[in-house]
Design a protein around this motif. Sequence first.
Motif, PDB file in Angstrom:
ATOM      1  N   GLN B  56      51.639 134.196 -49.775  1.00  0.00           N
ATOM      2  CA  GLN B  56      51.936 133.591 -51.124  1.00  0.00           C
ATOM      3  C   GLN B  56      53.161 134.209 -52.039  1.00  0.00           C
ATOM      4  O   GLN B  56      53.079 135.526 -51.877  1.00  0.00           O
ATOM      5  N   TYR B  68      52.547 129.305 -58.204  1.00  0.00           N
ATOM      6  CA  TYR B  68      52.187 130.009 -57.100  1.00  0.00           C
ATOM      7  C   TYR B  68      52.711 129.065 -55.690  1.00  0.00           C
ATOM      8  O   TYR B  68      52.431 127.917 -55.810  1.00  0.00           O
ATOM      9  N   SER B  70      52.772 128.518 -51.517  1.00  0.00           N
ATOM     10  CA  SER B  70      51.942 128.967 -50.388  1.00  0.00           C
ATOM     11  C   SER B  70      53.052 128.965 -49.175  1.00  0.00           C
ATOM     12  O   SER B  70      53.450 127.777 -48.966  1.00  0.00           O
ATOM     13  N   GLU B  73      51.452 126.764 -46.129  1.00  0.00           N
ATOM     14  CA  GLU B  73      51.409 125.125 -46.236  1.00  0.00           C
ATOM     15  C   GLU B  73      52.867 124.625 -46.869  1.00  0.00           C
ATOM     16  O   GLU B  73      53.204 123.453 -46.482  1.00  0.00           O
ATOM     17  N   ARG B  75      54.138 124.439 -49.711  1.00  0.00           N
ATOM     18  CA  ARG B  75      54.442 123.737 -50.943  1.00  0.00           C
ATOM     19  C   ARG B  75      53.761 124.470 -52.318  1.00  0.00           C
ATOM     20  O   ARG B  75      53.068 125.562 -52.035  1.00  0.00           O
ATOM     21  N   GLN B  77      51.144 125.525 -55.092  1.00  0.00           N
ATOM     22  CA  GLN B  77      49.644 125.244 -55.083  1.00  0.00           C
ATOM     23  C   GLN B  77      49.136 125.005 -56.717  1.00  0.00           C
ATOM     24  O   GLN B  77      48.332 124.545 -56.914  1.00  0.00           O
ATOM     25  N   GLY B  78      49.661 125.714 -57.450  1.00  0.00           N
ATOM     26  CA  GLY B  78      49.442 125.731 -58.857  1.00  0.00           C
ATOM     27  C   GLY B  78      50.259 126.366 -59.758  1.00  0.00           C
ATOM     28  O   GLY B  78      51.310 127.097 -59.436  1.00  0.00           O
ATOM     29  N   ASP B 115      43.776 130.732 -60.144  1.00  0.00           N
ATOM     30  CA  ASP B 115      44.964 129.753 -60.482  1.00  0.00           C
ATOM     31  C   ASP B 115      44.078 128.452 -60.741  1.00  0.00           C
ATOM     32  O   ASP B 115      44.829 127.151 -60.910  1.00  0.00           O
ATOM     33  N   LYS B 116      42.869 128.182 -60.747  1.00  0.00           N
ATOM     34  CA  LYS B 116      42.131 126.997 -61.259  1.00  0.00           C
ATOM     35  C   LYS B 116      42.207 126.816 -62.938  1.00  0.00           C
ATOM     36  O   LYS B 116      42.369 125.791 -63.213  1.00  0.00           O
TER      37      LYS B 116
END
Lengths: 127, 331
Positions: B56, B68, B70, B73, B75, B77-78, B115-116
């Motif tokens: 990350q 953030y 990743s 993946e 892309r 993320q948040g 990160d939510k």
Amino acid sequence: MSSVRLRKEIKRRGKDPIGHIPEIILNNFTTRLGHSVGCMFAFLFPHNLQFIRREVATFHNQRDCIFFRLHRYIFKSEKKGGIQELGPRFTIKLRSLQKGTFDSKYGDYEWVHKLWEMDISRRKLHI
Amino acid sequence: AAAGARWNHVWVGTETGILKGVNLQRKQAANFTAAGQPRREEAVSALCWGAGGETQILVGCADRTVRYFSTEEGRFQGQKHCPGGEGTFRGLAQVDGTLITCVESGIVRVWRDNDKEASSDPLLELSVGPGVCRMRQDPAHPHLIATGGKENALKVWDLQGSEEPVFRAKNVRNDWLDLRVPIWDQDIQFLPESQKLVTCTGYHQVRVYDPASPQRRPVLEATYGEYPLTAMTLTPGANSVIVGNTHGQLAEIDLRQGRLLGCLKGLAGSVRGLQCHPSKPLLASCGLDRVLRVHRIRNPRGLEHKVYLKSQLNCLLLSGRDNWEDEPQEP
């Protein structure tokens, strides 16, 4: 800047070009750095699409030297045109490009001309 | 491009807000944006690795958000908005599930790293003084951070300890004209296996401080060139540092004797980011001339790779993994 010819030294020159906005010609600014520098030269002059006066300023780039000329053109007939040189002529070479305002001691440089690194090969041109 | 993001060797942040991943083996560069158009307001000012190895990346942008990304993946993320203080991020770090941010006006905040939640209150706040140029975390002791800047002396803070700094550096003696020597710490590094710190200044000095010794003044001082030094990195073996200045000159300086070991050529613009590989003799450098260069530091010293990335580069992260050449074959 080198090879400077002031207005009074140019033979058979035209009348005073002061106060008239010339058109700009940028020749041969091919690399990315050359394109940025060419755009900067174009933005030195006000942008006026009216083409009132027939004056043109030319910035011609050849082998990292930029030649500046100022001419006035007339159309003698349908196909033929003539030019008359006004204004000073000089040759300039780019020494450095700074980010932000002029600060030679503490400023950040975007491009700096380094004699012993960049001018070793005659074939490698930067602008 | 997104699938191969984990194999990128170098990650570069630009002035237009784009994160670029460069694969030196396949000689490809890919752009990653959070959303849509690149904008100057989202200029990347700090990059650091996130938790869990190198999976990350935390991207600190000029509009005070930390995004953030990743690498698994490929892309974003948040993101997390980190208000407080003025100016852009000068340092980002992560420890134990918390995020540490430092801004130019000197506010260091520790945030809970979930990160939510888009934004929440900081866990801890420190004021280190205005004009901060760099905040660096000690890789050996992750709760120790060092800050320094323009007219802001080097201070080492313990985030688990008190509000006062653990070590506060003292300025050198007045120079030969009896004038106070100005302070401008541009980059800080912690030396491994000791408590020492190295700083490079805008007045072209490289200084070594030792908090374990009784003197708070620098133990060693060396100068290089006539232009402000903007970035610094330690070499593998940690006996020397490589510094870069605003003219694009890179130099290796020995820390035992304080002398110049050699220079690296190639850069034409101000050096913004430098990082050495932890084991291989490779150095990645990026700057305002929009080119990412990877040099080989020893036997023989020279340029390995050069990649033109179209925007001005602000900071970089070099992958520290060993299997540079081994790549799995595409199925």
